[in-house]
Design an enzyme around this catalytic site. Structure first.
Site, mmCIF file in Angstrom:
data_model
loop_
_atom_site.group_PDB
_atom_site.id
_atom_site.type_symbol
_atom_site.label_atom_id
_atom_site.label_comp_id
_atom_site.label_asym_id
_atom_site.label_seq_id
_atom_site.Cartn_x
_atom_site.Cartn_y
_atom_site.Cartn_z
ATOM 1 C CD GLU A 81 35.160 -0.449 69.576
ATOM 2 O OE1 GLU A 81 34.743 -1.041 69.516
ATOM 3 O OE2 GLU A 81 36.055 0.709 68.065
ATOM 4 C CG ASP B 258 32.696 -2.458 56.397
ATOM 5 O OD1 ASP B 258 32.950 -2.826 57.422
ATOM 6 O OD2 ASP B 258 31.957 -1.058 56.564
#
Ligand SMILES: [Zn+2]
Lengths: 376, 103
Positions: free
Chosen positions: A190, A286
């Site tokens: 992340e 996606d």
């Protein structure tokens, strides 16, 4: 932003008294156009002049600006290092971010595992980028590390908002409770989305989006490798091992064998199985397969690293880092452009026809991404 | 009435589909679900997207009435139309749904 930058430069050179931010925000929001501009400029200066830049993101967002609009400001002194702060969102939603401050840079562990894991993971990731690549935090300019934990209830996700980390507790059927903060690879994945945002800025759709995902997996795993003294030959090449609900499988992704990480994993292992999905508003697609086709560059990296053996963060890692941050990878780059650049950079760094360059070529050949002809 | 929620993206990149059918619910749960559906807006123009943010969730919400009429909304995390977040949460987190992982 050019007029703002000019004013800022002028204001920074004097040492003005700065009104409280809350007052300035009120003026900026309710004042006339001139008052609004002046208040906004002063706010930006006050935020930029602070030695720490926590909360700058929120101020910028409020005015529709991006951190890139402050690129002209001088970087923070690298010696200070970024502030590392964790907040408790206490089940709240986006409006509640960042939440209540529960641990700062110099504070001892709190005993709340999510808080302490988010803190340690952010610190380990920043240490990795500083010690391995000489990078000063996520933006290369000392950006403070801000993490919020306990986001919503039983939330099965972790994400980077553009200026901070957010972690759910898991336990919603996909992740085991506490799983999202337990994995250093997930935390570093992340935070690497932040590194990409401040460097190559790869667009989050289609192949450039799959590259964006792949760089996050690559550096997510490398942070874990370095922290655990794992070498490329013995590495599992799994991302997020042991944090999925056991009914689903063992990991989020398998970099050396894409498509085998969990039941339902549909990552392709090479270009023959590339998922050509539209980047439309159907969530099933996606954003054009960013989490699906990332398996292809993931495997190219893992194959190259495994061929060379040793510490992947010292062999192939620096090549991928230069490609991501060196200014030559376009925001819309596709796999072929990225592959060609890794071969070029490998040649610059280790020499043409070096073992390293051959390993990088071999990685892309294994996943059937076309490379420019080998001049030999 | 059948309510279907698709949630995709996130750091896992998985597609989760959860379906709730009022034919399988008791009167209390049916009333709750009907109330949430009635309070949910399905705008013609989707709300400002959060597209481009890495690893956030994207959603599709579909409500199929007994007469076959279907209303659908697609939105990114933090950009749900009024009422949609409560409905999605009830379907995803409640005990009534049939869950499936896969595209
Ligand atoms: Zn990601």
């Amino acid at each position: 932003m050019s007029d703002v930058s000019g004013t800022l430069t002028a204001v920074i050179s004097c040492r003005c008294e700065i009104a409280p931010p809350s007052l300035l925000l009120r003026v900026a929001e309710r004042g006339g156009r001139d008052a609004r501009d002046a208040a906004l400029r002063t706010l930006l200066v006050s935020a930029a002049l602070r030695s720490r830049r926590t909360a700058l993101g929120a101020t910028l967002r409020r005015f529709g600006l991006s951190p890139a609009d402050l690129e002209f400001l001088p970087a923070q002194a690298p010696a200070t290092g970024p502030e590392n702060t964790v907040y408790d969102a206490a089940g709240g939603e986006e409006e509640a971010l960042p939440g209540r401050r529960v641990r700062g840079t110099d504070d001892p562990p709190t005993g709340d595992a999510a808080v302490d894991q988010a803190f340690d993971g952010a610190a380990a990731t920043a240490t990795f980028y500083r010690e391995v690549f000489g990078r000063d935090s996520i933006d290369g300019r000392g950006l403070d590390l801000v993490s919020s934990v306990h986001f919503r209830r039983r939330y099965d996700n972790a994400f980077w908002t553009g200026d901070q980390m957010v972690y759910g507790d898991g336990g919603g059927g996909v992740f085991v409770p506490g799983g999202l903060t337990r994995s250093l690879a997930v935390i570093a994945h992340e935070l690497t989305h932040g590194v990409t945002q401040f460097s190559a800025g790869l667009e989050y759709r289609g192949q450039s989006g799959a590259l964006n995902e792949s760089f996050s997996d690559v550096f997510g795993v490398l942070v874990e490798h370095r922290a655990g003294y794992v070498d490329a030959a013995s590495a599992s090449w799994l991302v997020g091992e042991g944090i999925l609900d056991p009914s689903l499988g063992g990991a989020l992704r398998n970099m050396i064998a894409p498509g085998t990480a969990y039941s339902g994993d549909d990552q392709p292992a090479d270009m023959d199985a590339y998922a050509d999905l539209p980047a439309d508003d159907d969530p099933r697609n996606d954003n054009g397969g960013v989490h699906i086709n990332s398996g292809i560059p993931n495997r190219a990296f893992a194959e190259a690293a495994r061929t060379l053996g040793g510490r992947a963060w010292e062999t192939v890692g620096p090549i991928w880092y230069e490609v991501l941050t060196g200014g030559r990878l376009a925001p819309t780059a596709d796999f072929a452009a990225c592959a060609a650049l890794t071969v070029t950079v490998a040649g610059e760094r280790y020499g043409e026809s070096s073992a390293q360059q051959d390993a990088v070529r071999g990685g892309w050949e294994a996943v059937k991404v076309r490379l420019p002809a080998d001049p030999r | 009435m059948k309510v279907t929620v698709v949630r995709a993206g996130g750091v896992a990149g998985m597609v989760l589909t959860v379906e709730v059918d009022t034919g399988e619910l008791d009167a209390d749960a049916t009333a709750q679900l009907t109330g949430l559906v009635d309070a949910c807006e399905f705008p013609d123009v989707p709300p400002a997207a959060t597209k481009g943010r890495a690893d956030t969730f994207d959603y599709e919400l579909a409500v199929e009435r007994e007469d076959g009429a279907v209303r659908r909304a697609r939105f990114g995390q933090g950009a749900a139309p009024p009422g949609a977040d409560a409905l999605v949460t009830w379907v995803l987190d409640g005990p009534h749904g049939h869950r499936r992982i896969g595209r």
